[in-house]
Design an enzyme around this catalytic site. Structure first.
Site, PDB file in Angstrom:
ATOM      1  N   TYR A  40       6.134  18.530  33.721  1.00  0.00           N
ATOM      2  CA  TYR A  40       6.273  17.083  33.808  1.00  0.00           C
ATOM      3  C   TYR A  40       6.577  16.508  32.431  1.00  0.00           C
ATOM      4  O   TYR A  40       6.340  17.147  31.407  1.00  0.00           O
ATOM      5  CB  TYR A  40       5.020  16.429  34.407  1.00  0.00           C
ATOM      6  N   CYS A  41       7.112  15.303  32.440  1.00  0.00           N
ATOM      7  CA  CYS A  41       7.391  14.555  31.209  1.00  0.00           C
ATOM      8  C   CYS A  41       6.981  13.105  31.474  1.00  0.00           C
ATOM      9  O   CYS A  41       6.113  12.857  32.306  1.00  0.00           O
ATOM     10  CB  CYS A  41       8.866  14.673  30.821  1.00  0.00           C
ATOM     11  N   ARG A  42       7.609  12.163  30.821  1.00  0.00           N
ATOM     12  CA  ARG A  42       7.260  10.758  31.022  1.00  0.00           C
ATOM     13  C   ARG A  42       7.812  10.230  32.346  1.00  0.00           C
ATOM     14  O   ARG A  42       7.092   9.632  33.127  1.00  0.00           O
ATOM     15  CB  ARG A  42       7.779   9.898  29.863  1.00  0.00           C
TER      16      ARG A  42
END
Length: 151
Positions: A109-111
């Site tokens: 995941y990221c932002r």
């Protein structure tokens, strides 16, 4: 009769198309399985998928799933999912994933979901076979009321 034949032909094609569409669809639309068909974390129904928050959370509950936050260390420090390892996709990502088990199961995941998609593609290109990412990233996670930790 020509008009009637054309109408029957059009209806026949429409019905056949609907039947073929139903036969080809497994109804999963990229969602996670219930976990009953796999003993290693994911099955072919999730490999390479971008999962919504609830499916991603269910996947994380399985044994052997490695959670990777691909944001910068500064972003990671502001809050991340419990148990996540930080490997910045904008840094030396290839070196960061080089010693990982290519047969392992990885949830990224990221932002917002963009960088994790890039990171997933990089892992797949490097030979990893069980990689998924979170649709909407940590933004979607927190909007759904899911917990994050700091430190």
């Amino acid at each position: 009769m020509t008009v009637l034949r054309r109408l029957v032909s059009v209806l026949t094609i429409a019905v056949l198309g609907a039947v073929l569409l139903a036969a080809c669809s497994d109804g999963t639309s990229g969602s996670a399985s219930d976990g009953t068909g796999s003993d290693t974390g994911t099955g072919s129904d999730t490999d390479g998928a971008t999962l919504p928050v609830d499916a991603f959370e269910s996947l994380l509950a399985r044994d052997g799933v490695h959670l990777i936050d691909v944001r910068t260390p500064a972003e990671y420090a502001t809050g991340h999912l419990q148990g996540a390892t930080n490997i910045d996709v904008q840094g030396d990502y290839a070196a960061g994933i080089a010693n990982l088990d290519k047969d392992g199961t990885y949830a990224l995941y990221c932002r917002s979901g963009v960088r994790s998609g890039t990171a997933k593609q990089a892992m797949q290109a490097a030979g990893f076979t069980h990689v998924v990412d979170l649709s909407g990233g940590i933004n979607a996670w927190t909007e759904a009321g899911k917990p994050v930790v700091t430190g």
